[in-house]
Design a protein around this motif. Sequence first.
Motif, PDB file in Angstrom:
ATOM      1  N   LYS A  12       0.853  -1.200   0.000  1.00  0.00           N
ATOM      2  CA  LYS A  12       0.000   0.000   0.000  1.00  0.00           C
ATOM      3  C   LYS A  12       0.882   1.241   0.000  1.00  0.00           C
ATOM      4  N   ASN A  13       1.903   1.200   0.856  1.00  0.00           N
ATOM      5  CA  ASN A  13       2.832   2.322   0.957  1.00  0.00           C
ATOM      6  C   ASN A  13       3.555   2.566  -0.366  1.00  0.00           C
ATOM      7  N   LEU A  14       3.928   1.483  -0.986  1.00  0.00           N
ATOM      8  CA  LEU A  14       4.719   1.593  -2.213  1.00  0.00           C
ATOM      9  C   LEU A  14       3.920   2.243  -3.341  1.00  0.00           C
ATOM     10  N   LYS A  15       2.609   1.999  -3.333  1.00  0.00           N
ATOM     11  CA  LYS A  15       1.730   2.550  -4.373  1.00  0.00           C
ATOM     12  C   LYS A  15       1.780   4.069  -4.414  1.00  0.00           C
ATOM     13  N   VAL A  16       1.911   4.694  -3.247  1.00  0.00           N
ATOM     14  CA  VAL A  16       1.818   6.158  -3.194  1.00  0.00           C
ATOM     15  C   VAL A  16       3.193   6.843  -3.303  1.00  0.00           C
ATOM     16  N   VAL A  17       4.209   6.061  -3.589  1.00  0.00           N
ATOM     17  CA  VAL A  17       5.566   6.615  -3.628  1.00  0.00           C
ATOM     18  C   VAL A  17       5.864   7.281  -4.981  1.00  0.00           C
ATOM     19  N   ASP A  18       6.544   8.430  -4.939  1.00  0.00           N
ATOM     20  CA  ASP A  18       6.883   9.154  -6.172  1.00  0.00           C
ATOM     21  C   ASP A  18       8.237   8.743  -6.739  1.00  0.00           C
ATOM     22  N   LEU A  19       9.147   8.376  -5.843  1.00  0.00           N
ATOM     23  CA  LEU A  19      10.525   8.119  -6.281  1.00  0.00           C
ATOM     24  C   LEU A  19      11.121   6.999  -5.424  1.00  0.00           C
ATOM     25  N   ILE A  20      11.910   6.135  -6.071  1.00  0.00           N
ATOM     26  CA  ILE A  20      12.534   5.026  -5.342  1.00  0.00           C
ATOM     27  C   ILE A  20      14.051   5.203  -5.330  1.00  0.00           C
ATOM     28  N   PHE A  21      14.637   5.019  -4.189  1.00  0.00           N
ATOM     29  CA  PHE A  21      16.086   4.850  -4.126  1.00  0.00           C
ATOM     30  C   PHE A  21      16.344   3.360  -3.980  1.00  0.00           C
ATOM     31  N   GLU A  22      16.897   2.770  -5.018  1.00  0.00           N
ATOM     32  CA  GLU A  22      17.211   1.345  -4.961  1.00  0.00           C
ATOM     33  C   GLU A  22      18.653   1.239  -4.459  1.00  0.00           C
ATOM     34  N   VAL A  23      18.813   0.755  -3.228  1.00  0.00           N
ATOM     35  CA  VAL A  23      20.148   0.741  -2.622  1.00  0.00           C
ATOM     36  C   VAL A  23      20.819  -0.616  -2.830  1.00  0.00           C
ATOM     37  N   VAL A  24      21.987  -0.586  -3.485  1.00  0.00           N
ATOM     38  CA  VAL A  24      22.774  -1.807  -3.668  1.00  0.00           C
ATOM     39  C   VAL A  24      24.136  -1.623  -3.013  1.00  0.00           C
ATOM     40  N   ASP A  25      24.884  -2.703  -2.909  1.00  0.00           N
ATOM     41  CA  ASP A  25      26.220  -2.627  -2.334  1.00  0.00           C
ATOM     42  C   ASP A  25      27.208  -2.353  -3.468  1.00  0.00           C
ATOM     43  N   ALA A  26      27.973  -1.267  -3.337  1.00  0.00           N
ATOM     44  CA  ALA A  26      28.891  -0.857  -4.411  1.00  0.00           C
ATOM     45  C   ALA A  26      29.933  -1.927  -4.725  1.00  0.00           C
ATOM     46  N   ARG A  27      30.182  -2.856  -3.788  1.00  0.00           N
ATOM     47  CA  ARG A  27      31.187  -3.882  -4.035  1.00  0.00           C
ATOM     48  C   ARG A  27      30.688  -4.976  -4.974  1.00  0.00           C
ATOM     49  N   PRO A  80      27.405  -4.423  -7.241  1.00  0.00           N
ATOM     50  CA  PRO A  80      26.125  -3.773  -7.549  1.00  0.00           C
ATOM     51  C   PRO A  80      25.227  -4.587  -8.470  1.00  0.00           C
ATOM     52  N   TYR A  81      25.771  -5.589  -9.110  1.00  0.00           N
ATOM     53  CA  TYR A  81      24.950  -6.426  -9.986  1.00  0.00           C
ATOM     54  C   TYR A  81      24.296  -7.534  -9.172  1.00  0.00           C
ATOM     55  N   THR A  82      25.117  -8.236  -8.402  1.00  0.00           N
ATOM     56  CA  THR A  82      24.608  -9.350  -7.594  1.00  0.00           C
ATOM     57  C   THR A  82      23.685  -8.857  -6.480  1.00  0.00           C
ATOM     58  N   SER A  83      23.953  -7.659  -5.944  1.00  0.00           N
ATOM     59  CA  SER A  83      23.135  -7.198  -4.814  1.00  0.00           C
ATOM     60  C   SER A  83      21.862  -6.507  -5.280  1.00  0.00           C
ATOM     61  N   ARG A  84      21.589  -6.583  -6.563  1.00  0.00           N
ATOM     62  CA  ARG A  84      20.333  -6.059  -7.087  1.00  0.00           C
ATOM     63  C   ARG A  84      19.315  -7.179  -7.054  1.00  0.00           C
ATOM     64  N   SER A  85      18.142  -6.912  -6.515  1.00  0.00           N
ATOM     65  CA  SER A  85      17.182  -7.991  -6.374  1.00  0.00           C
ATOM     66  C   SER A  85      16.143  -7.943  -7.478  1.00  0.00           C
ATOM     67  N   THR A  86      15.853  -9.101  -8.046  1.00  0.00           N
ATOM     68  CA  THR A  86      14.828  -9.144  -9.095  1.00  0.00           C
ATOM     69  C   THR A  86      13.463  -8.784  -8.497  1.00  0.00           C
TER      70      THR A  86
END
Length: 272
Positions: A11-26, A28-34
């Motif tokens: 419900k909360n996510l529906k009303v969001v305008d912008l997302i910060f997708e936080v990954v680990d810089a070490r 950044p590909y593997t720590s991205r979640s599908t």
Amino acid sequence: MSIMEKSDFFKNLKVVDLIFEVVDARCPYTSRSTQVQTLIRGKESILILNKVDLADPLVTRKWVEFFTARGEEALPVSTFSREGYGAVKKILSLKAADLNKVLKEKGRRNRDLRVAVLGIPNTGKSSFLNSLLGKRAVKSGDRPGVTRGPQWVHLRGRISVLDTPGLMFPQLEDEDAVFRLVFTRAIDPDQQDIIHLSEKLLQFLNERYPSALTNLGLSKGQPLTLESVAKVKNFLSSQGGYDLQRAAVFIFAAGRKGKLGPISLETPDDLQ
Ligand SMILES: Nc1nc2c(ncn2[C@@H]2O[C@H](COP(=O)(O)OP(=O)(O)OP(=O)(O)O)[C@@H](O)[C@H]2O)c(=O)[nH]1
Ligand SMILES: [Mg+2]
């Protein structure tokens, strides 16, 4: 998350305008979640490469180029060194002003810009939020699963940020991915797996960051095995011989604290 919290979360996510997708810089590909990718589809999002203080700066630059070439906005950030926070704050105030303008044109009342922080466990989502706020408003800690449910925090300048628990779609059949996620502590390994995973780590360090091991007092040219770590550290087993389990835990802990020096666990070249 409980079922109630989950429904709250969506419900909360529906009303969001912008997302910060936080990954680990070490990694950044593997720590991205599908799972995160699916949730944010169609929403405006910015990729935050957090913990750049722990990553290899040359590789971080390559990752930023990689994501930019794919048409994504990627920002290197460190909660510790405060790198990148100027850029993040600028984006937030611009977006908040844009929203205000649009609402005004529509004759609607102004409201807060709503931003959500999403990502897999332990990437530093809560720390990122606290840093933006300039105080410890939400709990953070060096283990997966610290944030339990979604929580809104009000920021200055008509901005609200939603902290969320770490999400992950366990695609853990890839051994290299598991070792990266254990190193960055998105997951904690089973006792019996840690020796094997730390051997992978040593092999990786030998290949890419041989200086990392000299940082620990292991001399150059020494066979860099778990046994040599146990030997240097004098980790003895009660049954005689060396305590490899302890050496494995030690090497991961040292890596996580940055004692091996700045290390990136994957580069865009690894994807080819
Ligand atoms: N070196 C370094 N450590 C960081 C940085 N940001 C966060 N951390 C550390 O990473 C650990 C995890 O931080 P949290 O903010 O709790 O991470 P989270 O993503 O909210 O974790 P969950 O709520 O468990 O999913 C903490 O020990 C933080 O101090 C950073 O930029 N650099
Ligand atoms: Mg958290």
